[in-house]
Scaffold this active site. Sequence first.
Site, PDB file in Angstrom:
ATOM      1  N   LEU A   1      39.664  27.649  50.432  1.00 21.56           N
ATOM      2  CA  LEU A   1      40.438  27.288  51.631  1.00 21.56           C
ATOM      3  C   LEU A   1      40.738  28.522  52.462  1.00 21.56           C
ATOM      4  O   LEU A   1      41.074  29.571  51.935  1.00 21.56           O
ATOM      5  CB  LEU A   1      41.788  26.676  51.236  1.00 21.56           C
TER       6      LEU A   1
ATOM      7  N   GLY B   1      42.001  41.001  57.526  1.00 21.69           N
ATOM      8  CA  GLY B   1      43.182  41.179  56.675  1.00 21.69           C
ATOM      9  C   GLY B   1      43.410  39.926  55.856  1.00 21.69           C
ATOM     10  O   GLY B   1      42.483  39.170  55.581  1.00 21.69           O
TER      11      GLY B   1
ATOM     12  N   CYS C   1      43.488  38.034  50.619  1.00 22.80           N
ATOM     13  CA  CYS C   1      42.376  37.834  49.687  1.00 22.80           C
ATOM     14  C   CYS C   1      41.208  38.813  49.815  1.00 22.80           C
ATOM     15  O   CYS C   1      40.693  39.279  48.806  1.00 22.80           O
ATOM     16  CB  CYS C   1      41.841  36.421  49.841  1.00 22.80           C
TER      17      CYS C   1
END
Length: 459
Positions: free
Chosen positions: A179, A286, A289
């Site tokens: 996601l 950024g 993750c």
Amino acid sequence: MESLPRGAYNTEPGRSASHEIRPLAGVPICVIGGGFVGLVAAAGFVQFGHTVVCVEKDRDKLEQLRSGSVPFYEKDLDSLFRDAQRTGRLTFSGDLDEAVKDQRAIFIAVGTPPADSGRADLGALGEVTEILARVLDSSQIVVLKSTVPVGTGARVRRLLEERAGTDKVASVINNPEFLREGNAVHDFFHPPRIVIGGDRHEAVEFVSHIYRLGMTHPVPIVVTNNETAELIKYASNAFLATKIGFINELSGLCDLAGVNILEVARAIGMDPRIGSEFLNPGPGWGGSCLRKDLLELSGLADSHGYELMIGRSVLEANLRHQEYVVARISKLVGGLRGSRIAVLGLSFKADTSDMRDSAAIPVVRHLLQAGAEVIAFDPKAMPEAPHYLPEVPLAADAYEAARDADCVVILTEWQEFQLLDLRRIAETMRHPNMMDARNLLTPELAARYGINYASMGQA
Ligand code: UGA
């Protein structure tokens, strides 16, 4: 819809039970972690027809969830959450031992942030696994949704075996999440693929059917082993960072060569081998993750005595790119010392309040270090801002930020920045300079309002 009693499967005639195990109806599921991944999955599974208890250990967040509100901003999650609650099949608990009882699948969606070493911190996962090892039995399936280092699924299985004995142990599946924040609800219902890794066919099939039950269109399901599923997640994020890093670097060259990066990106993206997505230059990638996963992947390579040269360069190039954005601002205003800079956008991308590893943080810090005065505005990240940039005053809106500024800097691609009244902005600024680090506007539009405009490679 009634939830399915434990052990009640459908087996197709003529097939052995071990090959075709299908939940007939909604499955009782526990989702551990009420963060962005956990909550979207919990509410999404309810929409699929399952019954979900979501475990959140932070008391404040738990109370908020129980009282019907989502503790952070994520586009469309409020309404999905309300719909899920209305079914009566979404509940919340702070008691993990109790919550996992009688659940067929236990999805773990706890954070795995980078530790000081750069490798993933598996503390939260360890705590959860200790408890699960005490209470689970062999009819239950542990599904690792958290991004976990290669080998973690196997380690969790070993821990469960040590506690419960090999014959009674629950299955362990890796089902990594892809996601995107800001698009998570859409992505949950329209995944390009679902990856399910495990070594027990029945468990893999069961988890596949949890998804198939709710998908309204065919979605490829990649079935593999635990380790491969784990690496697929890291490889995905590392590749995305590489792709964005490449287009960011190229935008700098376009600035010098007088070439428009948007035309270049559009044309190269038409080649299906390259693909058109994730080719938008920005102030540097950024979020929570990409950097974390690149670091973990590099750490894994190091542990094998292997060097990921591209991965390391992508990390370094991103830092340099943020500095490049600051240098462009400095050039626009003729030196940063004593200048007043209005920063529009603090979240790491639009449609989320999340500021983790946002490019806005290093860019603003560089501006401050160079002696600029910074005032900022973000449509959703204002509550987060004091935590990351305590020294930066916040404006009530973009117009207040821009007043008396020497430069407006757009760092997040919020749609409302595209719709700004540029005449009003230009009239109230001390000097009408603009650094559009997301290419939201065009040089032609800015010129119409007398704005001295710079962007990422839009020559
Ligand atoms: C990323 C992955 O895209 C998801 O598939 C994954 O599930 C998620 O990490 C995760 O591991 O949890 P996310 O961090 O939400 O998702 O953000 P992205 O949409 O990937 O964007 C990352 C950064 O790249 C943002 O700062 C964004 O502004 C920037 N970006 C993205 C660009 O500068 N240009 C682009 O064309 C695309």
